[in-house]
Scaffold this motif. Sequence first.
Motif, PDB file in Angstrom:
ATOM      1  N   SER A 500      16.093   7.175  79.111  1.00  0.00           N
ATOM      2  CA  SER A 500      15.753   7.340  77.741  1.00  0.00           C
ATOM      3  C   SER A 500      14.359   6.497  77.466  1.00  0.00           C
ATOM      4  CB  SER A 500      16.875   6.816  76.883  1.00  0.00           C
ATOM      5  OG  SER A 500      18.229   7.297  77.255  1.00  0.00           O
ATOM      6  N   PHE A 501      13.604   7.093  76.539  1.00  0.00           N
ATOM      7  CA  PHE A 501      12.493   6.349  76.159  1.00  0.00           C
ATOM      8  C   PHE A 501      12.413   6.257  74.437  1.00  0.00           C
ATOM      9  CE2 PHE A 501      12.172   9.051  79.811  1.00  0.00           C
ATOM     10  CZ  PHE A 501      11.803   7.934  80.657  1.00  0.00           C
ATOM     11  N   PHE A 502      12.364   5.051  74.028  1.00  0.00           N
ATOM     12  CA  PHE A 502      12.505   4.880  72.665  1.00  0.00           C
ATOM     13  C   PHE A 502      11.114   4.107  72.135  1.00  0.00           C
ATOM     14  CE2 PHE A 502      16.442   4.638  74.393  1.00  0.00           C
ATOM     15  CZ  PHE A 502      17.237   5.489  73.730  1.00  0.00           C
ATOM     16  N   ASN A 503      10.980   4.128  70.621  1.00  0.00           N
ATOM     17  CA  ASN A 503      10.030   3.415  69.833  1.00  0.00           C
ATOM     18  C   ASN A 503      10.887   2.860  68.710  1.00  0.00           C
ATOM     19  OD1 ASN A 503       9.359   6.239  68.810  1.00  0.00           O
ATOM     20  ND2 ASN A 503       8.855   4.753  67.272  1.00  0.00           N
ATOM     21  N   LEU A 504      10.548   1.679  68.291  1.00  0.00           N
ATOM     22  CA  LEU A 504      11.250   1.107  67.269  1.00  0.00           C
ATOM     23  C   LEU A 504      10.800   1.523  65.706  1.00  0.00           C
ATOM     24  CD1 LEU A 504      13.462  -0.858  66.281  1.00  0.00           C
ATOM     25  CD2 LEU A 504      11.554  -2.716  66.171  1.00  0.00           C
ATOM     26  N   ASP A 505      11.589   2.007  64.747  1.00  0.00           N
ATOM     27  CA  ASP A 505      11.099   2.758  63.817  1.00  0.00           C
ATOM     28  C   ASP A 505      11.870   1.832  62.541  1.00  0.00           C
ATOM     29  OD1 ASP A 505      10.311   4.015  61.234  1.00  0.00           O
ATOM     30  OD2 ASP A 505      11.390   6.024  61.881  1.00  0.00           O
ATOM     31  N   ARG A 506      10.721   0.893  61.997  1.00  0.00           N
ATOM     32  CA  ARG A 506      11.533  -0.135  61.195  1.00  0.00           C
ATOM     33  C   ARG A 506      11.464   0.776  59.540  1.00  0.00           C
ATOM     34  NH1 ARG A 506       8.025  -3.252  64.421  1.00  0.00           N
ATOM     35  NH2 ARG A 506       8.928  -4.919  65.350  1.00  0.00           N
ATOM     36  N   LEU A 507      10.904   1.720  59.410  1.00  0.00           N
ATOM     37  CA  LEU A 507      10.992   2.181  58.248  1.00  0.00           C
ATOM     38  C   LEU A 507      12.635   2.633  57.757  1.00  0.00           C
ATOM     39  CD1 LEU A 507       7.836   4.405  58.099  1.00  0.00           C
ATOM     40  CD2 LEU A 507       8.202   2.199  57.008  1.00  0.00           C
ATOM     41  N   ASN A 508      13.398   3.140  58.974  1.00  0.00           N
ATOM     42  CA  ASN A 508      14.492   3.851  58.881  1.00  0.00           C
ATOM     43  C   ASN A 508      15.606   2.598  58.879  1.00  0.00           C
ATOM     44  OD1 ASN A 508      13.735   6.537  58.159  1.00  0.00           O
ATOM     45  ND2 ASN A 508      13.364   6.886  60.472  1.00  0.00           N
TER      46      ASN A 508
END
Length: 509
Positions: A500-508
């Motif tokens: 798995s490959f993620f990026n952190l979305d702080r807006l949500n």
Amino acid sequence: MKSLNLIIRTTLVMMMAMPCSPFVAVAPSLRLSALSQTFLNARSSSSPNEKELAEQKREAVNSLAQYNDGTWVGVTIDSFSVTSDASAEPKNRVHRSTGIAGDYLYKTYVKTLIDEEGLKLQETFEWDGNSDENGTKVKVKSLRLGESADVDSVDGSYSIDASFMDLPSVITSSQALSKFGIEHSFALSDIERVRCFVLYGIEDNLSRIVICNEKKVEDFDENIKDTEDVDKMVDNIMANVSFKGSTKPSQSDSISNMLEVKPSDNSAKAVDRLRQIQEAISGDEDKAEGIELVRYPLSIFSLVGGVWLGDMVNREHCTSITKGKGFGSSMPKTSNRNKSKMGKGMNDGFAEWTTGVQKTAISYQWDYGTSIRQKNSFGSAVGIAVSTNIPMSSSGEVILNEKSGSARPLHERMIYVDFERGNYAGFVINGVLIKVPRFLSFSFAAGKMRNFYTEFAIFLKRSQEESQIDSSETRPPDLFCSKMTRLYGNDGQLHQASSSFFNLDRLNA
């Protein structure tokens, strides 16, 4: 939601424009587009046929050998013991590093071998004895590549388990015997990898965890002859392990010696995981040119600071395939025992998996005290979906949280969480997350046969971001995560694995 909607729209456009090519992406991540056969297999409603299975094995063997075969040196080691008391902090913590450029803690020579018993991953460790021991010490670790081995064919990352995994004391900092061990290996770049060894004791209890940072100093054979095609090597392997199974190698052969790869092809095949994530982040290969990702020793505030959005590639290993989560097609039940086997070396289930791709998201909810919860979400899947045995929610208690006030250096600070009332243990140290069961649930002696899973993840950030992690930061860094998961069935066998490959979305958040 803006970034998530963009990902979904991009995915739909790419899927609608998908030509009949093995190099087609169904997700915007360029990391995923490199999986040459995954998406063709995922679009099928049945298990791989004989030809697809052979190609799958080719890719797995090729990637594993080309990246891992060679000489590696240990640069840093973090290890600690885990007691049977879930409320107790980890004990006997050891951090070792060279401190000198070019120096190393140990050296390991890695070969992917094929002999009469089949495929093996063999390591020869070499290190200097302590003041009471004269000369150089040597230990050999040989693991059979079978159903328990999972390989990410894009870059050679892998995971595997073994009974009585015997590691040198220079790595474990312990003389204790391990009844069972699980090894995860992440390819960070062409010459860097991170390995995690999860070791269980005689009583089936989690006893010790070891994290090693290693650098590659040379390939197995720098004088490999030029040939016309890398497939020629795999054809040699497949000839030895043909469907008829009539031919056996006369001696142990190194897969690397059989590769016979052009240097230019070899460097192209040794895919840099960080570079691919960089390109996915920027959306453009040219824009990614100036971006460099580095390990990020995140705190618990960073972990819970938003929603981790990503893509996952599922590889179904189990003997019976059940309906998964999401909207992907479920597969009919099959049995590996009834499948036709390929012959010596390829008749043990290695790289015999069915694939799928899927959207996923993870969030961690913390009350700023001792309570924390991990929530998993899974979207639509193409092909095999993640198993229903992966929990949607996992609650835990924060036992140890070494913050900025700790006397330990940043890279040694630890977070320890007791998940599911003593069933799982979660650790975060130096940008690495590990979540594993506290006891082997498939032990016949314990009489408990149930599914369990392991998670191993690495957190990254752009190198140009401020490296300080404190309240004075005016803008938090963009964070990314690469994760491997292993799911075991109630028969004690590897059921499913995923990357798995993620990026952190702080807006949500």
